[in-house]
Design a protein around this motif. Structure first.
Motif, PDB file in Angstrom:
ATOM      1  N   HIS A  43     -41.879  -2.580  56.537  1.00 17.93           N
ATOM      2  CA  HIS A  43     -42.819  -3.093  55.529  1.00 17.93           C
ATOM      3  C   HIS A  43     -43.355  -4.469  55.929  1.00 17.93           C
ATOM      4  N   THR A  44     -43.487  -4.670  57.210  1.00 13.80           N
ATOM      5  CA  THR A  44     -44.093  -5.906  57.713  1.00 13.80           C
ATOM      6  C   THR A  44     -45.490  -5.639  58.265  1.00 13.80           C
ATOM      7  N   ASP A  45     -45.807  -4.365  58.537  1.00 11.06           N
ATOM      8  CA  ASP A  45     -47.047  -4.105  59.302  1.00 11.06           C
ATOM      9  C   ASP A  45     -48.327  -4.291  58.503  1.00 11.06           C
ATOM     10  N   TYR A  46     -48.231  -4.247  57.173  1.00 14.81           N
ATOM     11  CA  TYR A  46     -49.438  -4.557  56.385  1.00 14.81           C
ATOM     12  C   TYR A  46     -49.359  -5.985  55.859  1.00 14.81           C
ATOM     13  N   ASN A  47     -48.381  -6.740  56.388  1.00 15.85           N
ATOM     14  CA  ASN A  47     -48.244  -8.145  56.023  1.00 15.85           C
ATOM     15  C   ASN A  47     -48.443  -9.051  57.235  1.00 15.85           C
ATOM     16  N   GLY A  48     -49.088  -8.525  58.251  1.00 25.46           N
ATOM     17  CA  GLY A  48     -49.368  -9.332  59.439  1.00 25.46           C
ATOM     18  C   GLY A  48     -48.134  -9.719  60.227  1.00 25.46           C
ATOM     19  N   GLY A  49     -47.062  -8.921  60.099  1.00 27.51           N
ATOM     20  CA  GLY A  49     -45.818  -9.246  60.811  1.00 27.51           C
ATOM     21  C   GLY A  49     -45.607  -8.388  62.054  1.00 27.51           C
ATOM     22  N   HIS A  50     -44.388  -8.444  62.571  1.00 31.76           N
ATOM     23  CA  HIS A  50     -44.033  -7.693  63.774  1.00 31.76           C
ATOM     24  C   HIS A  50     -43.243  -6.430  63.422  1.00 31.76           C
ATOM     25  N   VAL A  51     -43.353  -5.429  64.281  1.00 34.24           N
ATOM     26  CA  VAL A  51     -42.568  -4.197  64.124  1.00 34.24           C
ATOM     27  C   VAL A  51     -41.975  -3.833  65.476  1.00 34.24           C
ATOM     28  N   SER A 222     -31.624  12.004  55.031  1.00 34.18           N
ATOM     29  CA  SER A 222     -31.013  12.128  53.694  1.00 34.18           C
ATOM     30  C   SER A 222     -31.356  13.461  53.027  1.00 34.18           C
ATOM     31  N   ASN A 223     -32.387  14.119  53.530  1.00 33.74           N
ATOM     32  CA  ASN A 223     -32.889  15.344  52.901  1.00 33.74           C
ATOM     33  C   ASN A 223     -33.378  15.128  51.480  1.00 33.74           C
ATOM     34  N   LYS A 224     -33.589  13.866  51.139  1.00 38.50           N
ATOM     35  CA  LYS A 224     -34.263  13.593  49.868  1.00 38.50           C
ATOM     36  C   LYS A 224     -35.734  13.426  50.206  1.00 38.50           C
ATOM     37  N   LYS A 225     -36.558  14.242  49.604  1.00 37.89           N
ATOM     38  CA  LYS A 225     -37.986  14.167  49.898  1.00 37.89           C
ATOM     39  C   LYS A 225     -38.560  12.906  49.266  1.00 37.89           C
ATOM     40  N   ARG A 226     -39.625  12.412  49.861  1.00 35.21           N
ATOM     41  CA  ARG A 226     -40.211  11.153  49.416  1.00 35.21           C
ATOM     42  C   ARG A 226     -40.721  11.186  47.984  1.00 35.21           C
ATOM     43  N   GLY A 227     -41.208  12.318  47.530  1.00 35.76           N
ATOM     44  CA  GLY A 227     -41.683  12.434  46.147  1.00 35.76           C
ATOM     45  C   GLY A 227     -42.773  11.438  45.823  1.00 35.76           C
ATOM     46  N   LEU A 228     -42.466  10.541  44.877  1.00 36.83           N
ATOM     47  CA  LEU A 228     -43.482   9.590  44.428  1.00 36.83           C
ATOM     48  C   LEU A 228     -43.682   8.428  45.393  1.00 36.83           C
ATOM     49  N   GLY A 229     -43.127   8.577  46.589  1.00 33.91           N
ATOM     50  CA  GLY A 229     -43.140   7.484  47.562  1.00 33.91           C
ATOM     51  C   GLY A 229     -44.496   6.869  47.814  1.00 33.91           C
ATOM     52  N   ASP A 230     -45.527   7.707  47.909  1.00 28.77           N
ATOM     53  CA  ASP A 230     -46.837   7.181  48.272  1.00 28.77           C
ATOM     54  C   ASP A 230     -47.361   6.175  47.256  1.00 28.77           C
ATOM     55  N   SER A 231     -47.173   6.469  45.971  1.00 33.35           N
ATOM     56  CA  SER A 231     -47.693   5.537  44.976  1.00 33.35           C
ATOM     57  C   SER A 231     -46.860   4.255  44.961  1.00 33.35           C
ATOM     58  N   LYS A 232     -45.549   4.385  45.155  1.00 34.23           N
ATOM     59  CA  LYS A 232     -44.681   3.196  45.229  1.00 34.23           C
ATOM     60  C   LYS A 232     -45.059   2.357  46.452  1.00 34.23           C
ATOM     61  N   TYR A 233     -45.388   3.041  47.518  1.00 29.55           N
ATOM     62  CA  TYR A 233     -45.774   2.345  48.751  1.00 29.55           C
ATOM     63  C   TYR A 233     -47.003   1.482  48.475  1.00 29.55           C
ATOM     64  N   ASN A 234     -48.028   2.080  47.869  1.00 34.38           N
ATOM     65  CA  ASN A 234     -49.248   1.327  47.574  1.00 34.38           C
ATOM     66  C   ASN A 234     -48.955   0.176  46.618  1.00 34.38           C
ATOM     67  N   GLU A 235     -47.999   0.397  45.707  1.00 38.64           N
ATOM     68  CA  GLU A 235     -47.624  -0.654  44.752  1.00 38.64           C
ATOM     69  C   GLU A 235     -46.986  -1.846  45.477  1.00 38.64           C
ATOM     70  N   ARG A 236     -46.072  -1.562  46.419  1.00 39.10           N
ATOM     71  CA  ARG A 236     -45.455  -2.655  47.202  1.00 39.10           C
ATOM     72  C   ARG A 236     -46.527  -3.440  47.949  1.00 39.10           C
ATOM     73  N   ARG A 237     -47.453  -2.702  48.506  1.00 39.00           N
ATOM     74  CA  ARG A 237     -48.501  -3.358  49.281  1.00 39.00           C
ATOM     75  C   ARG A 237     -49.316  -4.297  48.391  1.00 39.00           C
ATOM     76  N   SER A 238     -49.672  -3.849  47.195  1.00 40.22           N
ATOM     77  CA  SER A 238     -50.461  -4.780  46.369  1.00 40.22           C
ATOM     78  C   SER A 238     -49.621  -5.938  45.847  1.00 40.22           C
TER      79      SER A 238
END
Ligand code: GLA
Length: 396
Positions: A43-51, A222-238
Motif C-alpha cells: 500500500h505504498t505504490d499509490y502513495n509515491g513510495g517504494h515496493v 488463506s482461501n478467503k476470497k477478497r469479497g468487498l476488498g475492491d471498495s475498501k481498497y479505494n477507501e484506503r486510497r482516498s
C-alpha cells in the motif's frame, strides 16, 4: 513452482483445448504472463513510495489468434462452464455480466484510448495456475498477457513498461479499481531469480538478486476470497489522499513517500482524524521499511529483512487495518515456527495470501504447524506453495 517441463506440457494442453473450442489451431500462438508476490512495500505504490515485488513462475497461459472480422471470442479453461463468451471490438464497455472478460476487454479499450486501435478481433483462450482472488495478481497477469498478445499479433510499438501502464490504466478506468502500478509493473518487467526494487514516484527501478541462502519463499493462501476488498481498497486510497492534503498545508511534500518518519512525527498533528493519521503513518513507515529491507538484503542480512517483513504485517494489521483474522492467523502462527525468517500478508489484503521466508529444513514443520493451527481456528484449510522469482511475459 512450475518448471520448463511443466510449461511445455501446459503449452500442449492449452493449444489442444484451443483447437477443440475454436475448431483448429492454425495460426494460433501460445503466451505466458506471470503472477507476482510482493515481498515488502505494501500500500505504498499509490502513495509515491517504494515496493519490492517479484514475478512468479506461476501465471496465466494464453492461446491467441487474429480473426478476419471484428468479433472477439473468449474462453477460459478455469471457467469451462461459461463456454465461449462472444463480444466485439464495438462493445468495449465494462459490464458486470462479462465477468473475467472485462480484463482483456479493458486492455483492448485502453490500447484504443492510447491511439492503438485494433484492426481485427481475436480468439483468446486462457488458463491460469494462480489461485483466484489470492492476492497474487491473477487479474494483472491477464491484463499484461492481453497487452503482450496485442503487441505481438498487431505489431504495436510499445515497451513492457508501457504495457504495465496500459494495464493499470485499464484497471483504473475500465474496471474501477484505483490500483497503483506495482502489480502490472512487477509482471511486465519480471526477471528470473530477482525481485524488483521500484520507486513508484518516478518508475526508476533496479533488479535485486533474491539470494536467500538456505531459505525459500513460501506462500500461504488463506482461501478467503477478497469479497468487498475492491471498495475498501479505494477507501484506503482516498484516506491517504486526504491525509496528504492535510499534511501539505504544513510541509512541502508531493507524496507521503517523500516523508521521513521524523517529519511525519513532527507534522502528523495536521491530520484531522485518528483513522487518517494511522493510514498515513503506515504509508510513511512502510516506505522507509522497504528501503531498509532492500539494503539489508544487499548486505546479506536476511534476518533483518525478515524482521522488517514482520513489522510490515503489524503495521498493516494495526494501522492500515487490511489484514483480518485469516491473514493474522497465518502470519502470527508463522512467527512462532523456528526457521521462519519473516512472514507477512502480501497484496491488497482483506483475504488472499501471506508470504514467508522459511529455512529449507523448516518448511515441512512450517506447513504442518501453520496449516493445522489455521484449520483449527478458521474452520477450513489454507494452501501452501513454494515459489521462485520468475520471468516476465513471453511467447512459448
Ligand atoms: C493491490 C494493488 C497494488 C498495490 C497492492 C497493495 O495489489 O493492485 O497496486 O496497491 O494492492 O500494496
Amino acid at each position: 513452482m512450475k518448471g520448463m517441463k511443466d510449461m511445455k506440457e501446459i503449452k500442449e494442453n492449452v493449444l489442444k483445448r484451443f483447437g477443440e473450442v475454436f475448431g483448429d489451431t492454425e495460426g494460433a500462438k501460445v503466451y505466458f504472463a506471470p503472477g507476482r508476490v510482493n515481498l515488502i512495500g505494501e500500500h505504498t505504490d499509490y502513495n509515491g513510495g517504494h515496493v519490492f515485488p517479484a514475478a512468479l513462475t506461476i501465471g496465466t497461459y494464453g492461446v491467441a489468434r487474429k480473426r478476419e472480422d471484428r468479433s472477439l471470442r473468449f474462453f477460459s479453461m478455469n471457467f469451462e462452464h461459461l463456454g465461449v463468451i462472444e463480444s466485439s471490438l464495438e462493445e468495449l464497455v465494462p459490464e458486470k455480466s462479462a465477468g473475467w472478460t472485462n480484463y482483456p476487454k479493458g486492455v483492448m479499450w485502453a490500447f484504443g484510448e492510447k491511439g492503438m486501435r485494433l484492426p481485427l478481433g481475436l480468439d483468446l483462450l486462457l488458463w491460469g495456475n494462480i489461485p483466484n482472488g489470492s492476492g497474487l495478481s491473477s487479474s494483472a497477469s491477464v491484463e499484461i498477457l492481453t497487452g503482450f498478445v496485442l503487441r505481438d499479433l498487431f505489431g504495436f510499438e510499445v515497451s513492457n513498461q508501457e504495457l504495465a501502464l496500459i494495464g493499470q490504466f485499464s484497471e483504473n478506468r475500465f474496471n474501477g479499481v484505483n490500483c497503483g502500478i506495482m502489480d502490472q509493473f512487477a509482471i511486465a518487467m519480471g526477471k528470473k531469480g530477482h525481485a524488483i526494487f521500484l520507486d513508484t514516484a518516478d518508475l526508476t527501478y533496479r533488479y535485486a538478486p533474491m539470494k536467500l541462502e538456505h531459505a525459500k519463499i513460501v506462500i500461504a493462501c488463506s482461501n478467503k476470497k477478497r469479497g468487498l476488498g475492491d471498495s475498501k481498497y479505494n477507501e484506503r486510497r482516498s484516506e491517504c489522499e486526504k491525509a496528504l492534503e492535510e499534511l501539505q498545508r504544513v510541509i512541502s511534500i508531493r507524496t507521503l513517500g517523500d516523508m521521513t518518519e521524523e517529519q511525519f512525527e513532527a507534522h502528523k498533528g495536521a491530520i484531522q482524524s485518528d483513522v487518517r493519521r494511522k493510514r498515513a503513518k503506515h504509508a510513511v513507515y512502510e516506505n522507509r521499511r522497504t528501503l531498509r529491507a532492500v539494503e539489508a538484503l544487499q548486505n546479506n542480512d536476511i534476518s533483518l529483512f525478515g524482521q522488517l517483513m514482520n513489522e510490515s504485517h503489524i503495521s498493516l494489521r494495526d494501522d492500515y487495518e487490511v489484514t483480518g483474522v485469516e491473514l493474522d492467523t497465518l502470519a502470527e502462527e508463522a512467527w512462532k515456527v523456528k526457521g521462519v525468517i519473516g512472514s507477512r500478508m502480501t497484496g491488497a489484503g482483506f483475504g488472499g495470501c501471506t508470504v514467508s521466508i522459511v529455512e529449507e529444513d523448516a518448511i515441512h514443520a512450517f506447513i504442518e504447524k501453520v496449516g493445522s493451527a489455521y484449520q483449527k481456528k478458521i474452520g477450513y484449510a489454507a494452501d501452501f506453495y513454494i515459489v521462485e522469482p520468475g520471468e516476465g511475459p513471453m511467447i512459448l
